[in-house]
Design a protein around this motif. Structure first.
Motif, PDB file in Angstrom:
ATOM      1  N   PRO A   1      -7.406   1.550  -2.766  1.00 21.33           N
ATOM      2  CA  PRO A   1      -7.221   2.157  -0.664  1.00 21.33           C
ATOM      3  C   PRO A   1      -7.328   0.600  -0.038  1.00 21.33           C
ATOM      4  O   PRO A   1      -8.181   0.091   0.162  1.00 21.33           O
ATOM      5  N   ILE A   2      -6.710   0.437   0.440  1.00 18.04           N
ATOM      6  CA  ILE A   2      -6.537  -0.597   1.280  1.00 18.04           C
ATOM      7  C   ILE A   2      -6.164  -0.941   3.171  1.00 18.04           C
ATOM      8  O   ILE A   2      -6.661  -1.703   3.765  1.00 18.04           O
ATOM      9  N   GLY A   3      -6.234   0.410   3.713  1.00 18.59           N
ATOM     10  CA  GLY A   3      -5.747   0.897   5.056  1.00 18.59           C
ATOM     11  C   GLY A   3      -5.396   2.077   4.729  1.00 18.59           C
ATOM     12  O   GLY A   3      -5.235   2.632   4.492  1.00 18.59           O
ATOM     13  N   THR A   4      -5.097   2.120   6.610  1.00 23.62           N
ATOM     14  CA  THR A   4      -4.676   3.918   6.748  1.00 23.62           C
ATOM     15  C   THR A   4      -2.985   3.187   8.074  1.00 23.62           C
ATOM     16  O   THR A   4      -3.068   2.061   8.650  1.00 23.62           O
ATOM     17  N   VAL A   5      -2.558   3.741   7.549  1.00 21.32           N
ATOM     18  CA  VAL A   5      -0.499   3.721   8.023  1.00 21.32           C
ATOM     19  C   VAL A   5      -0.679   3.921   9.935  1.00 21.32           C
ATOM     20  O   VAL A   5      -2.235   4.822   9.811  1.00 21.32           O
ATOM     21  N   ALA A   6      -0.141   3.268  10.692  1.00 28.04           N
ATOM     22  CA  ALA A   6      -0.684   4.019  12.359  1.00 28.04           C
ATOM     23  C   ALA A   6      -0.299   5.782  12.886  1.00 28.04           C
ATOM     24  O   ALA A   6      -0.930   6.262  13.314  1.00 28.04           O
ATOM     25  N   ALA A   7       0.603   5.896  12.020  1.00 25.02           N
ATOM     26  CA  ALA A   7       0.556   7.225  12.521  1.00 25.02           C
ATOM     27  C   ALA A   7       1.508   8.227  11.091  1.00 25.02           C
ATOM     28  O   ALA A   7       1.748   7.402   9.426  1.00 25.02           O
ATOM     29  N   ILE A   8       0.959   9.531  10.509  1.00 23.37           N
ATOM     30  CA  ILE A   8       1.971  10.374  10.112  1.00 23.37           C
ATOM     31  C   ILE A   8       3.095  11.356   9.733  1.00 23.37           C
ATOM     32  O   ILE A   8       3.554  12.132   9.621  1.00 23.37           O
ATOM     33  N   ASP A   9       3.713  11.306  11.386  1.00 23.09           N
ATOM     34  CA  ASP A   9       4.581  11.995  11.872  1.00 23.09           C
ATOM     35  C   ASP A   9       5.856  12.061  11.325  1.00 23.09           C
ATOM     36  O   ASP A   9       6.525  11.005  11.547  1.00 23.09           O
ATOM     37  N   LYS A  10       6.017  13.045  10.905  1.00 24.85           N
ATOM     38  CA  LYS A  10       7.800  13.496   9.884  1.00 24.85           C
ATOM     39  C   LYS A  10       8.574  13.528  11.274  1.00 24.85           C
ATOM     40  O   LYS A  10       9.848  13.969   9.876  1.00 24.85           O
ATOM     41  N   SER A  11       7.859  14.142  11.845  1.00 18.99           N
ATOM     42  CA  SER A  11       8.943  14.517  12.529  1.00 18.99           C
ATOM     43  C   SER A  11      10.111  13.853  13.492  1.00 18.99           C
ATOM     44  O   SER A  11      10.794  13.895  13.504  1.00 18.99           O
ATOM     45  N   GLN A  12       9.670  12.292  13.553  1.00 23.99           N
ATOM     46  CA  GLN A  12      10.197  11.312  14.254  1.00 23.99           C
ATOM     47  C   GLN A  12      11.175  10.835  13.717  1.00 23.99           C
ATOM     48  O   GLN A  12      12.000  10.077  14.803  1.00 23.99           O
ATOM     49  N   GLY A  13      11.736  11.094  13.070  1.00 27.14           N
ATOM     50  CA  GLY A  13      12.752  10.356  12.052  1.00 27.14           C
ATOM     51  C   GLY A  13      12.479   8.912  11.564  1.00 27.14           C
ATOM     52  O   GLY A  13      11.511   8.959  10.691  1.00 27.14           O
ATOM     53  N   ALA A  14      13.154   8.046  12.323  1.00 31.06           N
ATOM     54  CA  ALA A  14      12.822   6.594  11.891  1.00 31.06           C
ATOM     55  C   ALA A  14      11.871   6.160  11.798  1.00 31.06           C
ATOM     56  O   ALA A  14      10.749   6.713  12.880  1.00 31.06           O
TER      57      ALA A  14
ATOM     58  N   ASN B   1     -12.339  -3.417   0.655  1.00 30.14           N
ATOM     59  CA  ASN B   1     -10.298  -3.999   0.340  1.00 30.14           C
ATOM     60  C   ASN B   1      -9.421  -4.643   1.453  1.00 30.14           C
ATOM     61  O   ASN B   1      -8.967  -5.628   1.083  1.00 30.14           O
ATOM     62  N   PHE B   2      -9.688  -3.758   2.639  1.00 30.95           N
ATOM     63  CA  PHE B   2      -9.171  -4.251   4.091  1.00 30.95           C
ATOM     64  C   PHE B   2      -9.455  -6.224   4.005  1.00 30.95           C
ATOM     65  O   PHE B   2      -8.618  -6.996   4.861  1.00 30.95           O
ATOM     66  N   LEU B   3     -10.946  -6.083   4.152  1.00 29.38           N
ATOM     67  CA  LEU B   3     -11.305  -7.675   4.620  1.00 29.38           C
ATOM     68  C   LEU B   3     -10.834  -8.828   3.419  1.00 29.38           C
ATOM     69  O   LEU B   3     -10.324  -9.674   4.291  1.00 29.38           O
ATOM     70  N   VAL B   4     -11.510  -8.183   2.349  1.00 23.14           N
ATOM     71  CA  VAL B   4     -10.803  -9.476   1.360  1.00 23.14           C
ATOM     72  C   VAL B   4      -8.873  -9.170   1.819  1.00 23.14           C
ATOM     73  O   VAL B   4      -8.640 -11.014   1.764  1.00 23.14           O
ATOM     74  N   GLU B   5      -8.248  -8.586   1.643  1.00 23.65           N
ATOM     75  CA  GLU B   5      -6.282  -8.907   1.656  1.00 23.65           C
ATOM     76  C   GLU B   5      -5.982  -9.728   2.977  1.00 23.65           C
ATOM     77  O   GLU B   5      -5.579 -10.165   2.350  1.00 23.65           O
TER      78      GLU B   5
ATOM     79  N   ALA C   1      -0.517  -9.236  12.556  1.00 28.13           N
ATOM     80  CA  ALA C   1      -0.542  -7.688  13.478  1.00 28.13           C
ATOM     81  C   ALA C   1      -0.651  -6.384  12.442  1.00 28.13           C
ATOM     82  O   ALA C   1      -1.103  -5.982  12.715  1.00 28.13           O
ATOM     83  N   SER C   2       0.036  -6.603  11.611  1.00 31.36           N
ATOM     84  CA  SER C   2       0.267  -5.182  10.317  1.00 31.36           C
ATOM     85  C   SER C   2       0.832  -5.892   8.910  1.00 31.36           C
ATOM     86  O   SER C   2       0.933  -7.386   8.933  1.00 31.36           O
ATOM     87  N   PHE C   3       1.118  -4.783   8.286  1.00 27.29           N
ATOM     88  CA  PHE C   3       1.573  -5.462   6.935  1.00 27.29           C
ATOM     89  C   PHE C   3       1.842  -3.984   6.052  1.00 27.29           C
ATOM     90  O   PHE C   3       1.118  -2.761   6.425  1.00 27.29           O
ATOM     91  N   LYS C   4       2.298  -4.525   5.153  1.00 32.96           N
ATOM     92  CA  LYS C   4       2.653  -2.437   4.579  1.00 32.96           C
ATOM     93  C   LYS C   4       3.150  -3.420   2.972  1.00 32.96           C
ATOM     94  O   LYS C   4       3.125  -4.388   2.515  1.00 32.96           O
ATOM     95  N   VAL C   5       2.893  -2.214   2.870  1.00 34.37           N
ATOM     96  CA  VAL C   5       2.543  -2.637   0.365  1.00 34.37           C
ATOM     97  C   VAL C   5       4.241  -2.294   0.733  1.00 34.37           C
ATOM     98  O   VAL C   5       4.827  -1.626   0.254  1.00 34.37           O
TER      99      VAL C   5
END
Length: 566
Positions: free
Chosen positions: A117-130, A160-164, A187-191
Motif C-alpha cells: 500500500p502506498i496511498g489513497t486515490v482522490a475519489a472512488i466515484d465511478k458515476s462521473q465518467g472520466a 511507504n508513502f513517505l519513502v516513495e 502534486a500527485s502520482f499514479k501507478v
C-alpha cells in the motif's frame, strides 16, 4: 474487532427516522474548562471500527452505505427496535454505521505499488465518467488519510508513502523545457503498469506539468515534513526521519523555501493555485495558508533534523521562524481594534516608523468586513502586499496557525471565538467554509478569469468542504472547547454518509451537494474519521499539534506615528 453490540449491517432503522437520528443528540453538552496545554486533555475511550477482516474487493460504490439501509419489514425478532432504544442509543448506532461506511470507503481507495500500500486515490466515484486526475494519489489529499491510518495503528501505508515520494522528489522536474527546483515535491502520482504481462510497475509523478494552470504545488513539501513528524511521533520510530533520504528531502524542501533573493518579506512568495486552492482565486503573493504551513513545517523539521550535521542550516531555520512570526503577527492579525486602526490609516508614510507600511488605502477596505468582524474575536487575514490587504477568512491557514502555535494563546481563543460568533456564515448547515465571503459579479470575473467551477459559494469560492472538519475538531480539542467540535460533527453526520461523502457543498449555508463534486471523495471520508477519532481519544492530537516552545514567536514592538505623517 468491531466495538458495537451488533454488526452495523443488522441495524434496521425506519426510513422516516434516518435523517432525524442526529437531531436527537444532546446539543447542550456542558462546556469544558478551557485548557491551552494538551497534556491536560482528558483521554476518552476510542470507538474506532477495525475492518481489516472485511471482504472489500467485491464491494460496489453504492453498497458502501449498506449499514445505513432501512428495513421495510417490521417485527423481525433479531432487529433493533426504535421503541426499545433511547434516543442516545439510536444516535450512537447511527454514528457507528457512518463510521463503518467511512472505513469501507477508505479501504477501497488504497493504491498498491509492487504489492505494497502506498496511498489513497482522490475519489472512488465511478458515476462521473472520466476519472480525470481523481484516480491519482495527491500529496495534500493523503494527509487526512494518513492521519486516519496512523491513529488506527496501520503505519505501513504511511511509511511507504513517505519513502516513495522522497524518491520522486529526487527526479528531474521539467515543465515546458524549464527545470524546477530540486526541493519541489509532486502534486500527485499514479501507478503506471509498464508491462502488464511482466507485471512491472513504476510511479508517474505530476509536478505541475499536467495540472490545471501548470502551477507547481508549494504546499506538497510542507505537508510532507508535517506528516513525517506525525509518523515519528506516533510510532516512536526515529529511524525513518534520520535516514539519509528523509534528511535530504527535508533539506531540499527547506533550502528551496529559505532561498534568499530580492524579497524584503520573510513570508513565502507564491503563485495562484499553489495550495489547496489550486485555481486562480486572487491569492497570489503571500497567502496565509502557505505561511502557516511554512511556519509549521520549519518547526517540525527542527525536531527531526540532525543538529550536528549542519548547524548553520538549523540556525537559518530558527531565525526565519522568528522573522516569519514577527511579520504575521505585525501585519496579518485582525481584530476589532486593529480594523479600527486600519480604517483610520494615513497614507504616503515614509521612514522606518511608518504605521501604514504597505500604503493600504482605507477606502479599499470592503464593506462586508465591518459587519463580519465581531467585538469579540479575530483572525489572520488572507494576504498582505503593497496597497492590498485581503481581508477574507481562510479556514486552513487560521487553523494551522493554532495547531502550530503560530497564534498566541489569546489569538487562538479569538479565532475560535470568531467561528462561534459567525457560526452561520462559516459553518452553516455543512462544515466548513474554505473561505469567506465569496466573490461575485465583476470581481469574480476579473479575479477568477470567469472560472465556471469557482462561481459564488461553490468549490474554492466560498464552498463548504467536509475535509476541513478534522482541523476544526483538532483546534477545538487543543483549546479545550470540544463542544464546538461536537456541534459541527452533529451537523455533518446528518448528511455526509447519506450524500455519499461528496467533495464539497454549494450555497451560502452549504445546503447543496456541489455541482461538480465527486462522490466518495477520499479526504471527505478520512477527514470525518480523523475528526471522530480525535474526539474519541484526544491524546491523538499530539501527532499533529505543536506546543508553544517560547522561542518561535517574536512580538512586534509598538511603533510611534511617522514624522512624515501630517
Amino acid at each position: 474487532m468491531v466495538l458495537c453490540a451488533e454488526p452495523p449491517s443488522k441495524l434496521k432503522i425506519p426510513e422516516s427516522k434516518i435523517t432525524e437520528l442526529a437531531d436527537d443528540a444532546n446539543h447542550d453538552s456542558p462546556k469544558l474548562e478551557r485548557r491551552t496545554r494538551m497534556h491536560h486533555i482528558e483521554r476518552h475511550r476510542s470507538c474506532v471500527v477495525t475492518l481489516s477482516d472485511m471482504e472489500l474487493n467485491d464491494l460496489q460504490p453504492r453498497r458502501l452505505l449498506q449499514t445505513l439501509e432501512v428495513s421495510k419489514s417490521p417485527g423481525a425478532g433479531s432487529q433493533c427496535s426504535l421503541h426499545e432504544e433511547t434516543p442516545t442509543d439510536a444516535n450512537a448506532s447511527h454514528r457507528r454505521a457512518i463510521a463503518d461506511a467511512a472505513w469501507e470507503a477508505l479501504k477501497r481507495s488504497i493504491v498498491y505499488f509492487r504489492g505494497q500500500p502506498i496511498g489513497t486515490v482522490a475519489a472512488i466515484d465511478k458515476s462521473q465518467g472520466a476519472a480525470l486526475n481523481y484516480d491519482q494519489v495527491f500529496m495534500r489529499d493523503f494527509i487526512p488519510s494518513a492521519l486516519a491510518f496512523l491513529m488506527k495503528g496501520e503505519h505501513l501505508i504511511v511509511k511507504n508513502f513517505l519513502v516513495e515520494t522522497a524518491h520522486l522528489q529526487s527526479r528531474e522536474k521539467m515543465v515546458d523545457l524549464f527545470k524546477l527546483g530540486q526541493g519541489v515535491m509532486p502534486a500527485s502520482f499514479k501507478v503506471h503498469h509498464c508491462n502488464p504481462n511482466l507485471k512491472t510497475e513504476s510511479l508517474l509523478a505530476d509536478f505541475g506539468e499536467t495540472a490545471i494552470g501548470r502551477v507547481a504545488p508549494v504546499d506538497s513539501g510542507l505537508w510532507w515534513i508535517i506528516l513525517l513528524r506525525a509518523y515519528t511521533r506516533l510510532t516512536g520510530d526515529n529511524s525513518l526521519a534520520e535516514s539519509p533520504n528523509c534528511q535530504r528531502a527535508m533539506h531540499l524542501i527547506l533550502r528551496l523555501c529559505l532561498s534568499e533573493g530580492c524579497d524584503t518579506s520573510p513570508a513565502l512568495l507564491c503563485a495562484d493555485g499553489c495550495s489547496m486552492i489550486d485555481r486562480r482565486m486572487g491569492i497570489y503573493g503571500y497567502p496565509i495558508e502557505i505561511q502557516a504551513l511554512f511556519f509549521m513545517a520549519m518547526r517540525c523539521a527542527l525536531s527531526m533534523l540532525k543538529q550536528d550535521s549542519d548547524a548553520d542550516f538549523v540556525n537559518h531555520i530558527t531565525k526565519r521562524i522568528q522573522a516569519l512570526s514577527y511579520h504575521l503577527h505585525s501585519y496579518y492579525w485582525l481584530d476589532f481594534q486593529r480594523l479600527n486602526d486600519i480604517y483610520r490609516y494615513k497614507t504616503e508614510e515614509y521612514s522606518q516608523t511608518a504605521l501604514n507600511k504597505f500604503n493600504v488605502i482605507p477606502e479599499s477596505i470592503p464593506d462586508w468586513i465591518f459587519d463580519f468582524m465581531p467585538s469579540r474575536g479575530g483572525y489572520f487575514i488572507g494576504n498582505v502586499s503593497p496597497a492590498r490587504m485581503d481581508f477574507r477568512w481562510f479556514c486552513l491557514g487560521n487553523f494551522i496557525a493554532i495547531l502550530s502555535s503560530l497564534a498566541t494563546g489569546e489569538q487562538a481563543e479569538a479565532i475560535l471565538d470568531l467561528v462561534e460568533e459567525r457560526w452561520e456564515e462559516l459553518i452553516g448547515e455543512m462544515p466548513l467554509k474554505i473561505c469567506y465571503p465569496a466573490m461575485e459579479n465583476q470581481e469574480w470575473q476579473i479575479v477568477t478569469g470567469c472560472d465556471p467551477k469557482n462561481t459564488r459559494w461553490s468549490y474554492h469560492n466560498g464552498g463548504s468542504w467536509p475535509v476541513l472538519l478534522w482541523l476544526l475538531v483538532a483546534v477545538s480539542v487543543k483549546l479545550g472547547r470540544p463542544h464546538l467540535a461536537r456541534r459541527a460533527m452533529e451537523l455533518m453526520e446528518r448528511r455526509l454518509a447519506k450524500d455519499e461523502f461528496p467533495e464539497y457543498y454549494d450555497g451560502k449555508a452549504g445546503r447543496y451537494v456541489g455541482k461538480q463534486a465527486r462522490k466518495y471523495q477520499t479526504w471527505s471520508v478520512a477527514g470525518y474519521l480523523v475528526a471522530k477519532m480525535l474526539l474519541d481519544d484526544p491524546s491523538h492530537l499530539r501527532i499533529i499539534a505543536l506546543e508553544d516552545d517560547g522561542h518561535s514567536r517574536s512580538r512586534a514592538p509598538c511603533l510611534k506615528r511617522s514624522n512624515s505623517c501630517p
